[in-house]
Design an enzyme around this catalytic site. Sequence first.
Site, short mmCIF file in Angstrom:
data_model
loop_
_atom_site.label_atom_id
_atom_site.label_comp_id
_atom_site.label_asym_id
_atom_site.label_seq_id
_atom_site.Cartn_x
_atom_site.Cartn_y
_atom_site.Cartn_z
CE LYS A 109 -1.75 2.99 2.13
NZ LYS A 109 -1.48 4.41 1.75
CD GLU A 152 13.59 1.09 9.50
OE1 GLU A 152 14.04 2.15 9.98
OE2 GLU A 152 14.18 0.01 9.57
CB CYS A 206 13.47 9.28 7.73
SG CYS A 206 14.45 8.28 6.63
CD GLU A 264 10.18 13.31 10.91
OE1 GLU A 264 9.07 12.82 11.19
OE2 GLU A 264 11.06 12.69 10.27
P1 NAD Z 1 2.65 8.68 7.26
O1 NAD Z 1 2.86 8.04 8.57
O2 NAD Z 1 1.65 9.76 7.15
O3 NAD Z 1 2.22 7.59 6.17
C1 NAD Z 1 3.02 6.45 5.90
C2 NAD Z 1 2.14 5.37 5.28
O4 NAD Z 1 1.21 4.93 6.26
C3 NAD Z 1 1.29 5.86 4.10
O5 NAD Z 1 1.22 4.85 3.11
C4 NAD Z 1 -0.07 6.08 4.73
O6 NAD Z 1 -1.13 5.99 3.83
C5 NAD Z 1 -0.11 4.94 5.74
N1 NAD Z 1 -1.06 5.10 6.84
C6 NAD Z 1 -1.54 6.25 7.36
N2 NAD Z 1 -2.42 5.98 8.35
C7 NAD Z 1 -2.47 4.63 8.47
C8 NAD Z 1 -3.17 3.74 9.33
N3 NAD Z 1 -4.01 4.19 10.27
N4 NAD Z 1 -2.97 2.42 9.18
C9 NAD Z 1 -2.10 1.94 8.26
N5 NAD Z 1 -1.43 2.74 7.40
C10 NAD Z 1 -1.59 4.07 7.51
O7 NAD Z 1 4.09 9.17 6.77
P2 NAD Z 1 4.45 10.01 5.46
O8 NAD Z 1 3.99 11.41 5.62
O9 NAD Z 1 4.05 9.27 4.24
O10 NAD Z 1 6.05 9.96 5.52
C11 NAD Z 1 6.81 10.83 6.29
C12 NAD Z 1 7.28 10.16 7.57
O11 NAD Z 1 7.95 8.96 7.25
C13 NAD Z 1 8.30 11.00 8.33
O12 NAD Z 1 8.02 10.92 9.70
C14 NAD Z 1 9.62 10.32 8.01
O13 NAD Z 1 10.63 10.54 8.96
C15 NAD Z 1 9.20 8.90 7.93
N6 NAD Z 1 10.16 8.11 7.16
C16 NAD Z 1 10.94 7.23 7.85
C17 NAD Z 1 11.90 6.50 7.18
C18 NAD Z 1 12.78 5.52 7.92
O14 NAD Z 1 13.32 4.63 7.29
N7 NAD Z 1 12.94 5.65 9.23
C19 NAD Z 1 12.06 6.65 5.81
C20 NAD Z 1 11.23 7.56 5.13
C21 NAD Z 1 10.28 8.28 5.83
#
Ligand code: NAD
Length: 511
Positions: A185, A260, A294, A396
């Site tokens: 997804k 992550e 991230c 962040e």
């Molecule tokens: P997000 O948490 O908003 O979304 C991530 C994914 O989760 C998306 O596909 C979203 O649709 C899904 N999602 C949202 N609500 C959900 C739920 N209730 N149940 C299941 N899935 C759900 O994050 P984002 O805005 O897409 O990405 C940015 C964040 O990701 C930042 O905090 C960044 O630091 C982090 N990030 C971490 C890494 C790492 O490896 N540590 C890498 C890249 C990004």
Amino acid sequence: MAVSKSKPSTKPETYKNYIGGRWVKPLSGSSIENRNPADTRDLVGNFPASNAEDVSAAVSAAREAFPKWKAVPAPKRAELLFRWAQILVERKDAFATDMTREMGKVLKETGGDVQEAIDMTFYTAGEGRRLHGYTSPSELPDKFAMCVRQPLGVCALITPWNFPMAIPSWKMMPALICGNTVVIKPAEDTPLSTINLVKAAEAAGIPPGVINIVMGTGEEAGAALTQHPDVRLVSFTGSTDTGRIVAETTGRMGKICSLEMGGKNVIMVMEDADLDLAVEGAVWGAFGTSGQRCTASSRVVVHKRVYKKFVEKLAERTKTLVIGNGLKKNVEMGPVINEQALQKILSYIEIGKNIDGATLHLGGHRLDKGEHKNGFFVAPTIFTDVAPQMTIAQEEIFGPVLSIIPCRDLDEAIEIGNGVKYGLSSSIYTQDVNRAFHAMEAMNTGIFYVNSSTIGAEVHLPFGGTKATGNGHREGAMISSLDIFSEWKAIYVDYSGKLQKAQIDVFETPR
Ligand code: NAD
């Protein structure tokens, strides 16, 4: 995403989910419109807004494909991955262009994102001829002991928008080489890059049902996938808040879960550092991908003896950044992902100025004139005189906003560096090997750099973080990835011809 009323510059395409080897319309009948964040007149396409029924269909397809895929010898699975990697190489430029259009980062960086997927695919394919278990002596005579890796079944992969091909590849490749099937997804804002990755898989001959995509919102499609009883593992990358929701569900249902999550990374600049090098590292770390990584260097802690000089050099260099549509070759920083993200970043800037009381040294506003008027652009922003406990130095922001914090010495830099809830990446600029090693030891982060920014992970080393960044797993490096996507089976072969009882029978050592 805010939508312009102007005519789209390209014909919109309607995309479908990929389930059981077929591209199918979502049963929900709904879609999400995606526009280029650098120019919202450019409609990238309409993508499925899947519901629980769509998710169920994808999980069923993955479950059905699992026994056959598991039975394919791993070296043969690997051959398909090698072919897949080669197709990614051939399509790299087109995929990078699509990615810049859908999420805004500049072409060089999206080329890097596709390259990371290529590297991960080749690297993981090599694992098909290893997938090592081990043999071990038994405590009893005439008994053989060994262990092998077993696939888990259906793996759910939930990914963020900022590395829309690299991150899916970090999850998909190890999952598949271990013999699992997957349902992915992707994030709402960047489904096209994941579609491109999967189209390459289809062209490589990955069998139907082994990989499935359901697109849609996290709240609906993501939650349904996490909650599906036939999903054995959820591998999630995204924000810490969402990760915790995923962890709660998977914990309650007894699923395996790898997370992550967010970061608040630090560069420490000592008084003996090569300042020009540190400035280049800080600009790249803070403003690359418009700060939406991230591993972004959102804090720089600088020794007070070189603080003023560092700030001057950094501001001068930042002013030269070319900001615009990442599809143009000379552009160095693109937009942020959408209006909501932009508003969140601006609200942090307000907090920095008015509540935290930091000094706004550069930027601090939206760019909305001329070539920026149809996109989500934020000027690269530098705050100085930042205290470690200020909100802008703790949370962040996920945008091009950098906090510069003064320090007295290395010990204080380390204390400030570690003084946040996250623990992803950190770095030090110094010419002193003793201090570099001391900091390496002391920093409570999953990744550490010397004389380099907080960015630049390679696929064959463990990737992930401590504290609120993760739950103890590491992606990337094969050993740690395989530990996520396989389970150990211990095997004992007793060839003594009699009942032998471990821990109970006493073995008499011959004299
Ligand atoms: P997000 O948490 O908003 O979304 C991530 C994914 O989760 C998306 O596909 C979203 O649709 C899904 N999602 C949202 N609500 C959900 C739920 N209730 N149940 C299941 N899935 C759900 O994050 P984002 O805005 O897409 O990405 C940015 C964040 O990701 C930042 O905090 C960044 O630091 C982090 N990030 C971490 C890494 C790492 O490896 N540590 C890498 C890249 C990004």
